[in-house]
Design a protein around this motif. Structure first.
Motif, mmCIF file in Angstrom:
data_model
loop_
_atom_site.group_PDB
_atom_site.id
_atom_site.type_symbol
_atom_site.label_atom_id
_atom_site.label_comp_id
_atom_site.label_asym_id
_atom_site.label_seq_id
_atom_site.Cartn_x
_atom_site.Cartn_y
_atom_site.Cartn_z
ATOM 1 N N HIS A 76 -48.201 8.310 -5.247
ATOM 2 C CA HIS A 76 -47.058 7.574 -4.687
ATOM 3 C C HIS A 76 -47.069 6.110 -5.110
ATOM 4 C CE1 HIS A 76 -50.436 6.711 -2.158
ATOM 5 N NE2 HIS A 76 -49.753 5.885 -1.389
ATOM 6 N N ILE A 77 -48.114 5.692 -5.807
ATOM 7 C CA ILE A 77 -48.225 4.303 -6.271
ATOM 8 C C ILE A 77 -48.224 4.308 -7.793
ATOM 9 C CG2 ILE A 77 -49.660 2.240 -6.341
ATOM 10 C CD1 ILE A 77 -50.729 3.026 -3.581
ATOM 11 N N ILE A 98 -46.521 13.258 0.397
ATOM 12 C CA ILE A 98 -45.937 11.936 0.190
ATOM 13 C C ILE A 98 -44.604 11.857 0.925
ATOM 14 C CG2 ILE A 98 -45.110 10.240 -1.496
ATOM 15 C CD1 ILE A 98 -46.829 11.698 -3.591
ATOM 16 N N ILE A 99 -44.459 10.868 1.795
ATOM 17 C CA ILE A 99 -43.182 10.605 2.465
ATOM 18 C C ILE A 99 -42.480 9.531 1.645
ATOM 19 C CG2 ILE A 99 -42.043 10.020 4.621
ATOM 20 C CD1 ILE A 99 -43.850 12.551 4.719
ATOM 21 N N TYR A 100 -41.517 9.956 0.829
ATOM 22 C CA TYR A 100 -40.875 9.035 -0.107
ATOM 23 C C TYR A 100 -39.832 8.172 0.579
ATOM 24 C CZ TYR A 100 -42.956 11.384 -4.172
ATOM 25 O OH TYR A 100 -43.827 11.888 -5.103
ATOM 26 N N ASP A 101 -39.629 7.004 0.006
ATOM 27 C CA ASP A 101 -38.616 6.055 0.465
ATOM 28 C C ASP A 101 -37.632 5.869 -0.695
ATOM 29 O OD1 ASP A 101 -37.168 3.615 0.890
ATOM 30 O OD2 ASP A 101 -38.707 2.934 2.298
ATOM 31 N N ASP A 125 -37.979 17.505 -2.004
ATOM 32 C CA ASP A 125 -37.639 17.330 -0.595
ATOM 33 C C ASP A 125 -36.838 18.562 -0.160
ATOM 34 O OD1 ASP A 125 -36.000 16.634 1.736
ATOM 35 O OD2 ASP A 125 -36.782 14.608 1.478
ATOM 36 N N GLU A 126 -37.491 19.453 0.549
ATOM 37 C CA GLU A 126 -36.881 20.746 0.853
ATOM 38 C C GLU A 126 -35.602 20.638 1.677
ATOM 39 O OE1 GLU A 126 -39.648 23.507 2.483
ATOM 40 O OE2 GLU A 126 -41.105 23.218 0.869
ATOM 41 N N GLN A 136 -44.887 1.048 -4.860
ATOM 42 C CA GLN A 136 -45.235 2.087 -3.903
ATOM 43 C C GLN A 136 -43.964 2.824 -3.510
ATOM 44 O OE1 GLN A 136 -48.036 1.005 -0.885
ATOM 45 N NE2 GLN A 136 -47.395 2.623 0.513
ATOM 46 N N LEU A 137 -43.892 4.106 -3.878
ATOM 47 C CA LEU A 137 -42.664 4.879 -3.689
ATOM 48 C C LEU A 137 -42.559 5.511 -2.311
ATOM 49 C CD1 LEU A 137 -42.342 6.680 -7.152
ATOM 50 C CD2 LEU A 137 -41.767 4.330 -6.504
#
Length: 220
Positions: free
Chosen positions: A7-8, A26-29, A69-70, A17-18
């Motif tokens: 994620h980085i 990973i909880i993406y932003d 992301d399901e 940092q994503l």
């Protein structure tokens, strides 16, 4: 070696940092992904590169597909087992986006971007081995699908990309190998170019993500 911080992403002296790593997920932003894509785009394509507001929906769909992301994929009717067919008019940014998307998931095997016309030129030179070479287990994104010339080797014409798509379809069924592509053509034009059989396989092989036909040409 396993990437312990997928994620980085580090580009030169900058760190992006994503999202947040929680346990093994990973909880993406999305806003952070956009910031990174804008910066990476400038590195790859020059300082004039900018992600514009009108493209955010397309980019959001692509990002959710690649990060798997399901919930959002279900919302957009995207099957992460299939590849992506990104369609839209000339100059809308399809190729640039597909080149960029590889970078947000550095822990996943990247696909190679190959212009369809280059594959046909290869066929014209060395013949049917070209079709075999692209019917292997590598991951590819075929760029500008549908506007390549007809292949011709030793006086015989061949719809090279149509044959390759059939081979990639078999790979997809047997091994789950994905194929991506970009195209300027709509569904009817693709069927006219490759025939009903190939078009039918393409429906099973690809998720369709399409730019609006009225989107501006960013090359102007």
């Amino acid at each position: 070696m396993k990437n312990l911080s997928p994620h980085i992403i580090i580009e030169g002296k900058k760190q992006y940092q994503l999202g947040e790593l929680k346990v093994n997920e990973i909880i993406y932003d999305f806003s952070k992904i956009l910031t990174y894509l804008n910066s990476k785009g400038k590195l790859l394509f020059g300082e004039k590169f900018n992600i514009i507001e009108e493209d955010r929906e397309i980019i959001f769909k692509l990002c959710n597909y690649f990060i798997k992301d399901e919930a959002n994929c279900k919302r957009f009717n995207l099957d992460t087992n299939k590849g992506i067919l990104l369609s839209g008019p000339v100059g809308c940014g399809k190729t640039s986006l597909m080149k960029l998307m590889r970078y947000i998931v550095p822990h996943i095997k990247p696909y190679k971007m190959i212009p369809a016309r280059n594959i046909v030129f290869g066929f014209n030179h060395i013949g049917y081995k070209t079709i075999e070479d692209y019917g292997n287990t590598n991951y590819f994104c075929f760029d500008d699908l549908g506007v390549e010339p007809t292949g011709r080797h030793f006086g015989k014409d061949c719809n090279v990309m149509g044959e390759i798509i059939l081979s990639r379809y078999d790979l997809f069924l047997e091994n789950g190998i994905k194929t991506h592509a970009t195209t300027n053509l709509n569904a009817q034009e693709l069927e006219e170019r490759y025939g009903n059989r190939v078009r039918s396989r393409m429906r099973e092989l690809f998720n369709l993500i399409a730019f609006d036909s009225a989107v501006e040409d960013k090359r102007k």
